[in-house]
Design a protein around this motif. Structure first.
Motif: not given
Length: 279
Positions: A225, A231-233, A248-253
């Protein structure tokens, strides 16, 4: 049980690596230029690795080395001292490992080889190992030059080398500062809001000792994370508009890709600041 020499054993990463190896029943020889601030549970040999003879003696009797000893960041010493000292330490340890025919060299490279600080936006995100070399300081240049050196010495000697491009190594004592980053995403844009828990950094070193690699391999080591709650995006759209986001960058990845670390080392981060700080 393997016989492992850990250089830079008095530093944050070094202390964590020594503790992790001892917990997994390895024999550890610790060395550093300075005395550790806390008891590591084993003696620490004081050695100046910018001297080849001392590097050779420090590695005597070991089967592998985890080499962490370096000036750890830009701005601590003058640019020329940083570059010259790091190059000397890395070359000496690599050549000593080759002369002694160690089984493996695991060593600390850096995320800075990928273009940090990102005053100039990255070419794409998540940044992976191919976003290299982009050194912006003599510290980063010392790591790039050392990765090149490692590749050649690995070829000459037949010893596998694993360069770990560590993100910002932090631990539970640092996590209380994270809420101060949240109001302004530009405060931590310099490394795409990345970090790595010191315990996971240590685990990565241990995994690298047994990874099935040949020649010289480099992998990014980062947490799964970011240091942020957004969110990272969203962070990329606000701070680095126009930078292509791959997949795709999910959440706070993480925006520092650890896909290669997962594949090559079997590295799965087990620790997050979210276990210590309420969002």
């Amino acid at each position: 049980m393997a016989r492992i020499c850990v250089t830079g054993a008095s530093g944050k990463a070094g202390r964590a690596v020594v503790a992790d190896l001892l917990e997994h029943d390895h024999w550890v020889a610790a060395t550093d230029l300075v005395v550790p601030a806390e008891d590591l549970g084993i003696p620490v040999l004081r050695a100046d690795l910018t001297d080849y003879g001392q590097a050779l003696e420090a590695l005597q009797g070991a089967e592998a080395v985890i080499h962490l000893a370096n000036i750890p960041a830009p701005g601590i010493r003058t640019p020329a001292v940083t570059f010259n000292a790091n190059i000397a330490m890395n070359f000496n340890v690599f050549m000593a490992a080759a002369q002694l025919q160690l089984d493996r060299v695991v060593w600390a490279s850096s995320e800075t080889t990928l273009g940090l600080p990102f005053d100039k936006p990255p070419r794409y995100a998540p940044v992976d190992e191919d976003h290299y070399p982009v050194p912006n300081t003599t510290y980063a240049l010392s790591k790039v030059a050392s990765e090149t050196t490692a590749g050649h010495i690995a070829q000459w000697s037949g010893i596998p080398f694993v360069a770990l491009r560590f993100s910002n190594i932090l631990g539970p004592r640092d996590y209380d500062e994270f809420p101060s980053y949240w109001p302004d995403p530009r405060l931590r844009k310099w490394n795409l809001w990345g970090y790595i828990d010191e315990r996971d950094a240590a685990a990565a070193c241990r995994l690298a000792l047994d990874a099935r690699v040949e020649g010289s391999t480099s992998v990014i080591i980062a947490a799964a994370d970011t240091v942020m709650t957004r969110p990272s995006a969203d962070l990329m759209r606000e701070v680095f508009p126009g930078v292509p986001v791959r997949g795709e960058i999910s959440g706070t990845a993480t925006l520092l890709s650890i896909d290669r670390a997962r594949k090559v080392l079997g590295f799965v981060p087990a620790h997050s600041w979210r276990d210590h700080v309420s969002e």
